[in-house]
Structure formats: C-alpha cells, structure tokens
Enzyme design. Sequence first.
Site, mmCIF file in Angstrom:
data_model
loop_
_atom_site.group_PDB
_atom_site.id
_atom_site.type_symbol
_atom_site.label_atom_id
_atom_site.label_comp_id
_atom_site.label_asym_id
_atom_site.label_seq_id
_atom_site.Cartn_x
_atom_site.Cartn_y
_atom_site.Cartn_z
ATOM 1 N N LYS A 522 -10.146 4.947 -1.023
ATOM 2 C CA LYS A 522 -9.437 6.059 -1.623
ATOM 3 C C LYS A 522 -10.447 6.852 -2.445
ATOM 4 C CE LYS A 522 -5.604 6.770 -4.801
ATOM 5 N NZ LYS A 522 -4.439 6.091 -5.354
ATOM 6 N N ASP A 601 7.254 4.136 -9.299
ATOM 7 C CA ASP A 601 7.115 5.234 -8.334
ATOM 8 C C ASP A 601 7.302 4.713 -6.908
ATOM 9 O OD1 ASP A 601 6.829 7.822 -7.490
ATOM 10 O OD2 ASP A 601 4.644 7.797 -7.520
#
Length: 794
Positions: A522, A601
């Site tokens: 990432k 989330d």
Amino acid sequence: MDISSKGFIFFLQVLILSSVSAVTNTINSTQRISDGETLVSSGGTFELGFFSPGNSTNRYIGMWHRNLASRIIIWVANREVPIRNTTNVFLTVTEPGILVLINETDNITIWSSNTSRTVQNPIAQSLDSGNLVVRDMNDDRPENFLWQSFDYPTDTYLPGMRMGWNFVTGLEVYLRSWRSNDDPAPGDISYHLDPTGYPQLLLNRGDDDVVYRIGPWNGVRFSGSPNAIEDPTYNLSFVMNENELQYWENSLSSSVFSRITVNQSGVAHRWTWVDRRGWVAYINMPVDLCDTYASCGPYGICNVGNSPPCGCLDRFVPRVLNDWLRTDWTSGCIRRTNLSCGGDVFRRYSGIKLPDVRFSWHNVSMTIQECRAECLRNCSCTAYTQLDISRRSGCLIWYTDLIDIRSFSPNGQDIYIRLASSESDSEGKNRTVLIASLASVIGVVLIGLVLFLCIWKRKNYTKIRGGLQDGSHKKDSELPLFDLSTILKATNNFSFNNKLGEGGFGPVYKGILEGGQEIAVKRLSKNSMQGLDELKNEVVFIAKLQHRNLVRLLGCCIQEEENKTKSMLLDWEKRFNIINGVARGLLYLHQDSRLRIIHRDLKASNVLLDSEMNPKISDFGMARSFVGNETQAKTHRVVGTYGYMSPEYAVDGLFSVKSDVFSFGVLVLEIVSGKRNRGFSHIDHNLNLLGHAWTLYKEDRPLDLVDASLGNSFYFSEVVRSVHVALLCVQQNPKDRPSMSSVVMMLGNEDVLLPQSKQPGFFNERDVLADHGSTSTNAPTSTNEMSITMPEGR
Ligand SMILES: *[C@@H]1O[C@H](CO)[C@@H](O)[C@H](O)[C@H]1NC(C)=O
Ligand SMILES: *[C@@H]1O[C@H](CO)[C@@H](O)[C@H](O)[C@H]1NC(C)=O
Ligand SMILES: *[C@@H]1O[C@H](CO)[C@@H](O)[C@H](O)[C@H]1NC(C)=O
Ligand SMILES: *[C@@H]1O[C@H](CO)[C@@H](O)[C@H](O)[C@H]1NC(C)=O
Ligand SMILES: *[C@@H]1O[C@H](CO)[C@@H](O)[C@H](O)[C@H]1NC(C)=O
Ligand SMILES: *[C@@H]1O[C@H](CO)[C@@H](O)[C@H](O)[C@H]1NC(C)=O
Ligand SMILES: *[C@@H]1O[C@H](CO)[C@@H](O)[C@H](O)[C@H]1NC(C)=O
Ligand SMILES: *[C@@H]1O[C@H](CO)[C@@H](O)[C@H](O)[C@H]1NC(C)=O
Ligand SMILES: *[C@@H]1O[C@H](CO)[C@@H](O)[C@H](O)[C@H]1NC(C)=O
Ligand SMILES: *[C@@H]1O[C@H](CO)[C@@H](O)[C@H](O)[C@H]1NC(C)=O
Ligand SMILES: *[C@@H]1O[C@H](CO)[C@@H](O)[C@H](O)[C@H]1NC(C)=O
C-alpha cells in the site's frame, strides 16, 4: 410348417434351425399349438408357446427370445385369462382371420385376436422382430396384416413397434406393466404417447396420474429423454398427421437385442443383451428426483445439482414462502412482477426440459417470430418455443402455468416466458452490472498475499518507524520493516502492471519478494488524506491481529477495480460464506483478540476476498481498541463511511461494538441484495436499502430483496435468516442489536429462534442528511467515499 414338441423332436429342430433356416414359422387353420409345443420365428430369434410366470402354476401363451440363456417374456396373449389346466387347450387360426385359444373339451374360446377384414386362407406367422402377425397366406405384402401383436404389447417395447395412435381406427399402442411377477394381468403403470395438446411421452399410474413425463417430441428426441445422446444401435422416427401419431425405434444392428419395459413400481428400463452378462438395464426412467412430475410446482425449476433441488425460475419467487421453507415446493412460484398484458416482454430461459404440453397449442409451419407475435397477441399466452429444433421451425405455445420444468444441461432447450416489461432483458443487464460492481467493491482477489507497507517519502517512512519504536506499543510491535529499495524491486518500481487497485489512501501494488513471497504494497500518496495517526494505528493493530478472516499483517482499502473483477460474480454459497467469515472476523476483533477492537469503518470495500473467496476484513486505520469493561466511548471526531454508520455514532459520536454490528447489518443486506445502501433507490418509495429491506420483512417477502443475478441458485432459508439477522443488527437502539457472538450463532444455526426485528436506524437516509447534515460536513469521513457510489446501469 413345424410345430415342435418337447423332447427329442425339439432337440432335432434346434439342430435343423442352426444349420438350415428353411423351417417354417407359420400355422394355418388345420394346425395347432398345444402346451409343450412352440412356434419359432424364421431366423430362430423368437419363440411362442405356453409358459407359467414366476411362481405361478397358471399357463399363458407368450413370446420370448429363443436363444438367450434367460427366458424373459416379452409378450402375453391371454394376460387377463389364465389357464389352469391346458389339457385339450390349443392355439390356432380360424376364419375370417383370427387367432384363437380354444378349450376343446367344451368348445370354448378362451382368448382371441380380432380383425376388421375377412380373408380366405389366414395364417399366423412369427416374425424375427418379435411380432406375431395374422395375414392372408397368399398376400405377400409385408405390412398388410389382419392383426399383429405389436399393436397389443404388454409391458415390453421392441424395436420396430409403433407406439402411439391410429386416429382412424382409434387404436392406441401403449405399454402396461404386469400386475406382479407372478401375474401378467394389466397393472397400474402405463407408458403412453399422449396426444393431448402437443404429443409427449408419459409414464402414468392409474388412468390420469402422471409419474414421469419424458416430454414432447422436439424434432430430434423427446425433450427430457435421458438417452439424448445418439445411440449407434437405433434411431428414432416420429410421425404426426391427422391419421396417425406414432414413434418408433429402428434397430440399426441385427445382432443387438434390446427392449424397453415398464415395471409395476413405475420404473421404465431400457435393456440390452450382453453375452455372458445377460440383460443389462442401462437406462432407468425416472432417472432422478427431478423426474418426479411437477415436484417443484408451477414455474419452479428442478436442478439435481442443487440442494434442495427446487428453485424458482429467474424473475419468479415462491408463491407461498412458508411452504418452501418447510421444503414443500408443490405450490410453486409466481412472477416477481405481475403481468400487465400490454407491453409485456419475453425472457429466454435456456437448458431446460420443456414444461408439460398437455394444454399447449402448436403450428408446425410458423417461424419463431410469428410464434412470438402469436403469443404476444393473446394475454393468456404464458410462453412459447420452437417446435422442431432440427429444422428450426414450428411454434409451440402455452396458455397455462408452466409445470414440471427441470434444468437439463447440456441437452436442454430454450423457452421464452412472458414477463412484465419492467423485467425486460435490458434491465437484466443493469442488474448484472450492479452485482458485478458490488463484487468488485467487495474486494480484489489477493492470492495468499501478505500486505506490507511502503511510504512515499523516505522522511515519512523514517518518521513512522521512529513513531512505532517510540510508541507505547513498541514491545508489541512485531512488524518487520523493509527498505524502500526492497519494495521498489518487489513491485518493479511501482509499475503500473503491478497495480492491484486504488484505495482512498493510495494505490496498492502487488509485488514479489526475493524469496518468492507474494505481497501487496500500500503506497501512501503525498496527497493521502490518511494521517500518520491512522497509519500508525493500522500498522500496530494489524501486526498484532491474527485471524483467518482478517488481513494478515497489514490491511488496506482497495477501491473498485472493475476490469479486474467484473467477471467475479458471486453465487449464494460464496456470499453466505462471506457473510459468515466477516461475522467471525468481527467477533474475533470484539471479543477474542488480545486487543478488543472496534473497527469503526466496516464496509464492502474493506472486505478483501482471497482466491478461495474467503473474506478478510482490512483497513484498521480507524480502529479503536477498548479495555476491560469499557463498552462505549465518545469521540468528537466521527470517522467512518456514511451508509454504514449507526445513528448514535454519526449523530452523537458514540461508538461501541454495537456500531460495528450496525455496519455489519448494512453489509449483509448489501451482499444479499447486490445493491448499495447509500444511493439505493426504488420506484415505490424513498427509503434506503435498510428501509426497503424492513418493508419487505414486514410484508413477509424477504426473498424479494435477493439479487436477481442469483437466479434460483440460493437456499431460501439461509437468505431469509441472513436478512432477518441483518435487520436485527441495524435496529435503531444499540441495546436491541445482538452481539457478534449472537450473530455468528444465529447465522450458523437453523434451530435458533430469531426475535422479531424492530425498526432500523437511518430508515430513511434523507432524514439524516437533512437533520444532521452539519455532522457530515464537520466530521472527516473515510475519503474513499467514491468507492461506495452506486454505479449507474448502462
Ligand atoms: C395347412 O398346412 C398343411 C401343411 O403345409 C397343409 O397340409 C394343409 O393343407 C394346410 N391347410 C390349409 C387349410 O391350408
Ligand atoms: C418364488 O417363490 C420363492 C420362495 O417363496 C421366492 O423366493 C421367489 O422370489 C419367488 N419368485 C418370484 C418370481 O416371485
Ligand atoms: C375346459 O373345459 C373343461 C370342461 O368343461 C373344464 O373342466 C376346464 O376347466 C376348461 N378349461 C379352461 C382352461 O377353461
Ligand atoms: C386336467 O384336466 C384333465 C381332464 O380334464 C385331467 O385328467 C387332469 O388331471 C387335469 N390336470 C390337472 C393338473 O388338474
Ligand atoms: C365349436 O363352436 C363353434 C362355434 O362356437 C362351432 O362353429 C364349431 O363347430 C364347434 N366345434 C365343435 C367341435 O363342436
Ligand atoms: C379388438 O379387440 C380389442 C380388445 O379386445 C378392442 O379394443 C378393439 O376395438 C378390437 N378391434 C376390432 C377392430 O374389433
Ligand atoms: C433410421 O435408420 C433407418 C434404417 O437404417 C433409415 O432408413 C432411416 O432413414 C433412419 N432415420 C433417421 C431419422 O435417421
Ligand atoms: C422396478 O424397477 C426398479 C428399478 O430397477 C426396482 O427397484 C424395483 O424393484 C422394480 N420393481 C419390481 C416390482 O420389480
Ligand atoms: C399480482 O397478481 C396476484 C394474483 O392475480 C394478486 O394476488 C397480487 O395482488 C398481484 N400483485 C400486485 C402487486 O399487483
Ligand atoms: C400455421 O401457420 C401458418 C403460417 O403462419 C398459417 O398459414 C396457418 O394457417 C397456421 N395454421 C393454423 C392451424 O393456425
Ligand atoms: C387466448 O387464448 C385462449 C386459450 O387458447 C383462448 O381461449 C382465448 O379466446 C384467446 N383470446 C384471444 C383474444 O385470442
């Protein structure tokens, strides 16, 4: 002209037969066959004489294959009139041309054939096909019989026998089982070529009860016949006109003996003689569960590959849901959307055995276009199809509900079923896009990847490293750190080809370390909205969490990458697996992990799928850990994604495990429906997906929520249970929502009685936006909002 008797003479005849085939096979009116004597066909294949069936001592006149080791009776003359004592009883042929079985003692006719003609010199002849015929001795025309046993078969079909109807004489040729192995009298089971509507082969019990429907003739075969594969030993002929309706097999090899029988249990067999093994039944009909007539009810479709086998045709739903949940499918299905007659459309269903045609209409010369027009013209027309698939012509139309459909790949046919215009195929494409998009949002396939982290700027990287080492979690941190050069090498300098997807916080790359280990990297972009805090948070959490439904080591948010995942359609089994996996992952976070974490989330785009479609919860950038008895916390910094946030969190900043439960409920409804909560719209109301699901739940129609692309491939009770549990999770009051451990138990256990669900929170999304719009603008929400925007249908 040879009537052999038992013993020496019989033996002699065998010798004669095997050397010379000049032995006659006929009797005239001065000759007779008594018990112990037989009439042998010219080629020596068949033999006619007296026999006793099974353990019975009754005598009957019958026919059997002569040279085969086991004697199987293929025809019986006097099947209803047994003879108890054959003294003075014989078979002969008399004028005007009938076969008679006579008791000479008192000159009584026990059994006789009949005829509509009179001839001078009638003879009876045994043919090598197994047919016993009566004809005029001087008439050599082969088919000009006064009578033939092939018109009056018992329980056995032989090649060449014409099954079906002569409409001129009214004669029907059909098979009827024996009553028992000891009694050849007519039993319950019959095998017909049924002329009602469009012709089809039926296996009946009693007069009307259909046991098994082999289906209508389609120009090549009977639509549902199990021997659809071409057989080198025979071919089929079919004739249909105003005088006759017949089908028969032509034997293509004289050395192969075969026959079809129906037994009294309602099973038809096709037998073939194999030397040294005897009669081998190589086809049994009905073949499987799906051959049971109408087992799935009107508009139900049976598929043996599914468990349970019954489903509704695509765009249809169970008529009585409770019946289906009790595995009684006979009430069948109804259209999801009622027809409106004008403006209806047709949808093609492929790979099926055509439904019952007893109440159908047909025209052999119409084209498929004319057929469609004809069906559209009449509002009671429910479906149409092509009559003859070999000539690609003809029209077959149904005016009733469609019954007894089964999936029949690869030999099934197409049928076009009338649906409301709103169910048209163009909309069907949209639906496919929706699910494809959802699938892409759910995740990108990561093949056994371990996720690593890389920071764009070396400075930041050092800072993170420093931050980790300084941080309070220092001792716990088990995260291996890599040099940027290693990562650059692994990802081919962040090559475009290695890019897996674009997350809200930056792109993700696939890479291979020198040891061959696959990784995902990432890359935190310069403009990333993910602050260092979130990043550190994520690194620390992931490093310490190990669960098969969590991303290992480090997670990240993968945004939709349609091209990669468009083809990734998820069937129900996979979806249910994902639901359960996410539930277990969340349970681990809430209860079982060392940290006890609220994810804050949870959403579709934070669930990654591995190559086996196992879900991995990812992105712990916003996660919070809580300790001891702490069950709830308050934050002034509301983070998360609208559409998934619980009311108390979005509005008051209160978060707890129950806010994760709320997000989970939303996610489940999205997975079941294939639609996003946020951006959901429906023509009938202004509710969001939660509101829509709640409405359907209250109206007892939970199955209407199901993604159309699932077709009939889902297991109803699992779907109903998932929807119910999801609605429990999204209830307004956090106290009403179940814990994740209850969720896991309720999902996995059919026997758990679910409580009634109360009204969900954020029932109508626009209320929230209107009332609490300020919250959403002030609070930093997950920046990959884009990933949950509903794609438009095209
Ligand atoms: C029947 O056949 C036998 C033997 O061939 C013959 O002798 C007899 O005349 C025949 N009878 C009639 C009525 O044709
Ligand atoms: C005949 O009877 C015997 C003994 O009762 C039994 O085992 C056998 O199955 C019977 N056969 C038939 C064809 O019914
Ligand atoms: C034939 O007739 C005799 C004398 O009437 C009788 O006893 C016998 O039962 C009859 N046989 C049959 C099979 O009807
Ligand atoms: C059959 O009938 C004949 C004369 O009618 C008699 O002699 C004979 O015993 C009977 N056979 C049996 C098995 O009953
Ligand atoms: C037997 O009966 C038929 C008519 O039923 C008759 O024509 C015939 O002559 C009779 N035969 C004898 C031997 O009585
Ligand atoms: C012949 O006999 C059968 C049954 O015994 C009967 O159904 C049929 O109508 C008869 N046919 C003629 C032509 O008499
Ligand atoms: C079936 O085979 C027969 C005999 O070989 C042949 O005459 C006939 O044309 C064939 N029919 C079909 C439909 O192939
Ligand atoms: C009919 O055939 C089925 C299938 O082979 C067999 O199970 C059943 O026992 C048969 N019934 C009888 C009465 O022979
Ligand atoms: C659809 O038709 C059925 C049967 O005619 C009827 O009961 C049902 O109310 C109709 N549904 C709608 C939404 O019109
Ligand atoms: C069958 O279709 C043809 C061609 O459309 C038409 O000419 C004929 O009249 C139709 N026959 C019947 C019985 O409807
Ligand atoms: C539609 O078809 C049904 C069934 O064949 C028939 O009864 C009805 O008269 C037809 N209606 C029209 C308008 O053709």
